[in-house]
Every structure is written in C-alpha cells, then in structure tokens.
Scaffold this motif. Structure first.
Motif, PDB file in Angstrom:
ATOM      1  N   PHE A 341       1.124  -1.234   0.043  1.00 22.45           N
ATOM      2  CA  PHE A 341      -0.260  -0.137   0.098  1.00 22.45           C
ATOM      3  C   PHE A 341       0.699   1.215   0.519  1.00 22.45           C
ATOM      4  CE2 PHE A 341      -1.714   3.075   2.709  1.00 22.45           C
ATOM      5  CZ  PHE A 341      -2.632   3.881   1.630  1.00 22.45           C
ATOM      6  N   PRO A 342       1.977   1.980   1.050  1.00 23.25           N
ATOM      7  CA  PRO A 342       2.804   3.321   0.807  1.00 23.25           C
ATOM      8  C   PRO A 342       3.254   2.523  -0.492  1.00 23.25           C
ATOM      9  CG  PRO A 342       2.976   1.725   2.327  1.00 23.25           C
ATOM     10  CD  PRO A 342       2.086   0.424   2.625  1.00 23.25           C
ATOM     11  N   VAL A 343       4.113   2.252  -1.188  1.00 23.39           N
ATOM     12  CA  VAL A 343       4.529   2.398  -2.404  1.00 23.39           C
ATOM     13  C   VAL A 343       3.404   2.733  -3.212  1.00 23.39           C
ATOM     14  CG1 VAL A 343       5.618   1.338  -4.317  1.00 23.39           C
ATOM     15  CG2 VAL A 343       6.284   1.503  -2.135  1.00 23.39           C
ATOM     16  N   LEU A 344       2.292   1.572  -3.850  1.00 19.94           N
ATOM     17  CA  LEU A 344       1.663   1.956  -4.697  1.00 19.94           C
ATOM     18  C   LEU A 344       0.896   3.821  -4.981  1.00 19.94           C
ATOM     19  CD1 LEU A 344      -0.320  -1.685  -4.095  1.00 19.94           C
ATOM     20  CD2 LEU A 344       1.650  -0.529  -5.944  1.00 19.94           C
ATOM     21  N   GLU A 345       0.229   3.786  -3.765  1.00 19.52           N
ATOM     22  CA  GLU A 345       0.090   5.000  -3.078  1.00 19.52           C
ATOM     23  C   GLU A 345       0.414   6.077  -3.494  1.00 19.52           C
ATOM     24  OE1 GLU A 345      -2.776   7.260   0.614  1.00 19.52           O
ATOM     25  OE2 GLU A 345      -0.317   6.289   0.800  1.00 19.52           O
ATOM     26  N   ILE A 346       1.654   5.850  -3.622  1.00 18.51           N
ATOM     27  CA  ILE A 346       2.803   7.361  -3.905  1.00 18.51           C
ATOM     28  C   ILE A 346       2.791   7.276  -5.205  1.00 18.51           C
ATOM     29  CG2 ILE A 346       5.150   8.391  -3.528  1.00 18.51           C
ATOM     30  CD1 ILE A 346       5.505   7.120  -1.154  1.00 18.51           C
ATOM     31  N   VAL A 347       3.406   5.870  -5.940  1.00 16.19           N
ATOM     32  CA  VAL A 347       2.749   5.938  -7.926  1.00 16.19           C
ATOM     33  C   VAL A 347       1.764   6.100  -8.405  1.00 16.19           C
ATOM     34  CG1 VAL A 347       3.002   3.929  -9.097  1.00 16.19           C
ATOM     35  CG2 VAL A 347       4.898   3.584  -6.851  1.00 16.19           C
ATOM     36  N   LEU A 348       0.858   5.481  -7.528  1.00 13.30           N
ATOM     37  CA  LEU A 348      -0.846   6.188  -8.286  1.00 13.30           C
ATOM     38  C   LEU A 348      -0.999   7.805  -8.488  1.00 13.30           C
ATOM     39  CD1 LEU A 348      -3.822   5.734  -9.491  1.00 13.30           C
ATOM     40  CD2 LEU A 348      -4.093   5.377  -7.352  1.00 13.30           C
ATOM     41  N   ILE A 349      -0.158   8.856  -7.238  1.00 10.97           N
ATOM     42  CA  ILE A 349      -0.715  10.074  -6.667  1.00 10.97           C
ATOM     43  C   ILE A 349       0.330  10.433  -8.350  1.00 10.97           C
ATOM     44  CG2 ILE A 349      -0.061  12.117  -5.172  1.00 10.97           C
ATOM     45  CD1 ILE A 349      -1.035  10.134  -3.317  1.00 10.97           C
ATOM     46  N   ILE A 350       1.805  10.193  -8.469  1.00 11.14           N
ATOM     47  CA  ILE A 350       2.851  10.301  -8.913  1.00 11.14           C
ATOM     48  C   ILE A 350       2.028  10.214 -10.566  1.00 11.14           C
ATOM     49  CG2 ILE A 350       4.573  10.532 -10.414  1.00 11.14           C
ATOM     50  CD1 ILE A 350       5.539   9.541  -7.616  1.00 11.14           C
ATOM     51  N   THR A 351       1.208   9.224 -10.761  1.00 12.75           N
ATOM     52  CA  THR A 351       0.770   8.835 -11.842  1.00 12.75           C
ATOM     53  C   THR A 351      -0.330   9.597 -12.139  1.00 12.75           C
ATOM     54  OG1 THR A 351       1.020   6.680 -11.646  1.00 12.75           O
ATOM     55  CG2 THR A 351      -0.748   7.321 -13.315  1.00 12.75           C
ATOM     56  N   GLN A 352      -1.534  10.009 -11.019  1.00 14.26           N
ATOM     57  CA  GLN A 352      -2.604  10.840 -11.313  1.00 14.26           C
ATOM     58  C   GLN A 352      -2.148  12.760 -12.270  1.00 14.26           C
ATOM     59  OE1 GLN A 352      -4.364  10.343  -8.070  1.00 14.26           O
ATOM     60  NE2 GLN A 352      -5.453   8.991  -8.570  1.00 14.26           N
ATOM     61  N   ILE A 353      -1.265  13.147 -10.987  1.00 15.65           N
ATOM     62  CA  ILE A 353      -0.824  14.059 -11.185  1.00 15.65           C
ATOM     63  C   ILE A 353       0.129  14.259 -12.849  1.00 15.65           C
ATOM     64  CG2 ILE A 353       1.080  15.883 -10.596  1.00 15.65           C
ATOM     65  CD1 ILE A 353       1.720  15.000  -8.440  1.00 15.65           C
ATOM     66  N   ASN A 354       0.624  12.783 -13.211  1.00 16.34           N
ATOM     67  CA  ASN A 354       1.071  12.826 -15.165  1.00 16.34           C
ATOM     68  C   ASN A 354      -0.342  12.916 -15.818  1.00 16.34           C
ATOM     69  OD1 ASN A 354       1.994  13.013 -16.728  1.00 16.34           O
ATOM     70  ND2 ASN A 354       3.333  10.524 -17.012  1.00 16.34           N
ATOM     71  N   ILE A 355      -1.849  12.752 -15.071  1.00 19.16           N
ATOM     72  CA  ILE A 355      -2.717  12.564 -16.198  1.00 19.16           C
ATOM     73  C   ILE A 355      -3.196  13.513 -16.256  1.00 19.16           C
ATOM     74  CG2 ILE A 355      -5.083  11.700 -16.079  1.00 19.16           C
ATOM     75  CD1 ILE A 355      -3.796   8.594 -15.322  1.00 19.16           C
ATOM     76  N   PHE A 356      -3.385  14.135 -15.333  1.00 19.27           N
ATOM     77  CA  PHE A 356      -4.263  15.696 -15.600  1.00 19.27           C
ATOM     78  C   PHE A 356      -3.164  16.676 -16.283  1.00 19.27           C
ATOM     79  CE2 PHE A 356      -5.903  15.024 -10.940  1.00 19.27           C
ATOM     80  CZ  PHE A 356      -7.397  14.138 -10.869  1.00 19.27           C
ATOM     81  N   ILE A 357      -2.161  16.788 -16.004  1.00 21.67           N
ATOM     82  CA  ILE A 357      -1.208  17.072 -16.971  1.00 21.67           C
ATOM     83  C   ILE A 357      -1.086  17.167 -18.526  1.00 21.67           C
ATOM     84  CG2 ILE A 357       1.087  19.193 -17.466  1.00 21.67           C
ATOM     85  CD1 ILE A 357       1.907  18.254 -14.261  1.00 21.67           C
ATOM     86  N   THR A 358      -1.077  16.014 -18.654  1.00 21.75           N
ATOM     87  CA  THR A 358      -0.881  15.461 -20.524  1.00 21.75           C
ATOM     88  C   THR A 358      -2.696  15.888 -21.319  1.00 21.75           C
ATOM     89  OG1 THR A 358      -0.088  13.728 -18.848  1.00 21.75           O
ATOM     90  CG2 THR A 358      -0.810  13.308 -21.503  1.00 21.75           C
ATOM     91  N   ASN A 359      -3.096  15.825 -20.109  1.00 18.87           N
ATOM     92  CA  ASN A 359      -5.047  15.670 -20.706  1.00 18.87           C
ATOM     93  C   ASN A 359      -5.022  17.763 -20.722  1.00 18.87           C
ATOM     94  OD1 ASN A 359      -5.922  13.276 -20.177  1.00 18.87           O
ATOM     95  ND2 ASN A 359      -7.282  13.200 -18.856  1.00 18.87           N
TER      96      ASN A 359
END
Length: 368
Positions: A341-359
């Motif tokens: 969980f701790p690792v997955l949460e951080i990776v997911l947050i970074i991915t979400q930031i990338n998605i918002f910027i890309t969109n």
C-alpha cells in the motif's frame, strides 16, 4: 512560515481522516452482505467491438449462469474482425441469446452509447445487467447475487469489476490498487446516500431508469461514460445500492504495459470532468489532500520542524488509512495489495498528476 505549514498539515490530515473513517469506513467496516435470491427477469448486455478472442472465452460463462429467467443480449458494434460471426454461432447454440447488429452510423461514429442504446431497446427483460466483452464472472451465481440486491426502491446496483492478478508485476499491483481505491470510493459514497459512479464491467439497473433520464442523450457528445456518467445522472440515495459478495465480482484482463494503462486512465479522468459539481469537488478535494499530505510531510521533516509531532501525525494517518484499505481489500479479495500500500499510493499519486497535466495538452482516445 513553518508553523503555518504545520497547521495546514494538520488540517490536511483531518480531511484525510474524514474521508477514510467518515466515508470509506462505511464500506470497509460494514457488515457482510446477505444474498436472498429475487429471480427477477434479467437481460445481460454485452457490447463488443473487435473482441473475437475474448467473446469466444467469456460468453459461454455467461450462458451457463445458474439463474432461472435471463437472456443475453450480444451487441456487435460494427466489428471488423470475426466478432459478429462468433456471436452468430452463439446465437445458434444458446436459445436465450439475442443478437443486435450495429452498423456504422455517421452521426454516432464509434460511439458505444449508440450501440448500447440499441441493445437496451432490444432487451426483453425488465432488469439489465451489464458487463464488458473482455470480462467474466467469478461464479455461476453472478446474476443471482447482483439481482438479489434489487428491491422495489433499489433499482440500481453497483458491482465490483476487478482485474486478474499477474504474479511479480508491480504494474499489475498498481492497477489493482487503483481499482480497489476507486471501488471503495463509489461503494462508500453510495452507502452514504451520494452515489456518483459505477463501472460498466459490473453494473445493473432497471430498464425504467434508463428511459427516465432519456438514456444517454444528455451526455451523448461525450464519447465515454456509458457507465459512470449515466450513474452520475440517474442514481440517488433512494434508488441505488451496492453488491460486494465475492460471487458477484467480474474480472478483466489487465493492461500489461504502463502506456496502455495510462491511456485508459486518461479517458476515465476526462470523463469525470462531466460529473455533478459536488462529485467533482469531493473527488478533487480527496486528491488534493493526498498530494499536499506528502508535500508537507517532506517539507516539515526536511526542516525537522516539530518532527516528533509530525511523525506522530504521520503514523496516525498511516495506521488509519492502512486499516481501512486493508479491510476493504479483504472484502474485494485483493489481499496482496495491503503490504504494498505505501508504495502503490505514492506511485498512483504521481501517475494522477501526470494524467492531469497530459490531458491539459491533448485529448485522450475513446471507444475503438
């Protein structure tokens, strides 16, 4: 300045605790669900476009469901492969299969909602149960368990659509963690009386609900959202419930490359922009609270400002969140993601930031 950041950090943690204990805890700590078969008439609806291999494997699993009164409506959305031919073979083999052939329409080119509308109108049963062409149910009691949650008042049922496990794959754990977190959110808000979305991999509603809101017409111009935008419009405290017994789950083949999964999530995020204001606000606040939590932890610990207090707050937050996620993952039979969980949460947050910027700079691709 640092004392202001500390107070801001405390406020952010309170917001996080409100979400995880006040909202998500409704699902995580809820009682096991009772299944009392209703035997209402059900039309299982599957829309496929170029899914030849998947429908060969999964349609028989639907046809073999242990349920007394159901039909399967297979919709071929102008496939260019052998999907239609496979459907026609199943139509000959199973008496309860109904086939809908969709031809390309210039006004609705490549729009899944158009194909689904034709399938819904062709359905002969009063209750509709949806899944995707690349999905399969976990048991022969799938229809029974999903339909068991219908009542006179509850005419929309939100189910869980998970992804298959791939051993020793970090990407697969990220995908399944994101799926669990999303399910916890829409299940919990539904239990709180504020349903906002569901997933087309496992979703059921009474046919009247579709026509009460004129189908997909209000968001027909949005290429995606046949599931979540419809639920966002049609669902409310009175008519919506959830189904989370393991026999009611469906599973899909997960993406096997980060690029493919990233593209899929871009579509989902862009669709959420069309939600009602409150739903966009609560989803946005949750994401912002996660982001600022990590940023403030890094800043405060880097300066060692009130580090004992910060560490205690950090430990409290992780204890609560890990517990809620752990209980929820257990209910959804995704136990292995608890440890990560701790690792997955951080990776997911970074991915979400990338998605918002890309969109912001490009539009995602939709239905095939």
């Amino acid at each position: 300045m640092l004392i202001i950041l500390l107070y801001f950090f405390i406020a952010i943690v309170f917001i996080q605790l409100f979400y995880y204990l006040g909202i998500f805890g409704k699902f995580a700590f809820g009682k096991p669900q009772d299944v009392k078969p209703k035997n209402v008439p059900v039309s299982v609806i599957v829309c496929a476009k170029n899914e030849e291999e998947n429908v060969k494997k999964f349609i028989p699993l639907l046809a073999e469901q242990n349920y007394p009164d159901f039909e399967i409506v297979l919709i071929d959305d102008a496939s260019s492969d052998e999907t239609l031919e496979v459907f026609e073979e199943f139509e000959q083999k199973y008496q309860n299969i109904r086939l809908v052939k969709v031809e390309n329409n210039e006004a609705f080119w490549g729009n899944k909602k158009y194909a689904l509308t034709l399938g819904i109108k062709a359905a002969k049963k009063e209750y509709l149960l949806f899944t995707d062409a690349d999905c399969y149910p976990t048991s022969k009691e799938w229809i029974t368990t999903m339909a068991s949650q219908f009542t006179t008042e509850k005419t929309i049922v939100l189910g869980y659509g998970g992804y298959e496990k791939i051993e020793n794959s970090l990407l697969n754990k990220i995908i399944r963690f994101e799926t669990v977190l999303t399910a916890v959110q829409y299940f919990s808000w539904a239990k709180a009386g504020l349903p906002y979305m569901g997933v087309g991999r496992n979703l059921a509603y009474k046919k009247d609900e579709f026509f009460n809101v004129n189908g997909f017409i209000d968001h027909i111009q949005v290429r995606s959202g046949d599931d979540d935008l419809f639920i966002n419009q049609a669902a409310n405290k009175s008519n919506t419930t959830i189904s989370y017994t393991p026999e009611s789950f469906t599973y899909s083949n997960p993406k096997e490359s980060y690029k493919d999964w990233f593209t899929q999530k871009r579509r989902h995020v862009s669709t959420a922009e069309h939600y009602k204001f409150f739903d966009k606000f609560q989803l946005g606040l949750f994401f912002v609270s996660q982001l600022f939590f990590f940023l403030l932890v890094i800043i405060l610990l880097a300066f060692q400002f009130q580090w004992i207090a910060v560490a205690a707050i950090l430990a409290t937050r992780y204890t609560v969140v890990w517990t809620v996620i752990g209980f929820s993952a257990g209910k959804l039979k995704e136990n292995d993601i608890k440890i990560w969980f701790p690792v997955l949460e951080i990776v997911l947050i970074i991915t979400q930031i990338n998605i918002f910027i890309t969109n912001i700079f490009s539009k995602p691709v939709y239905w095939k």
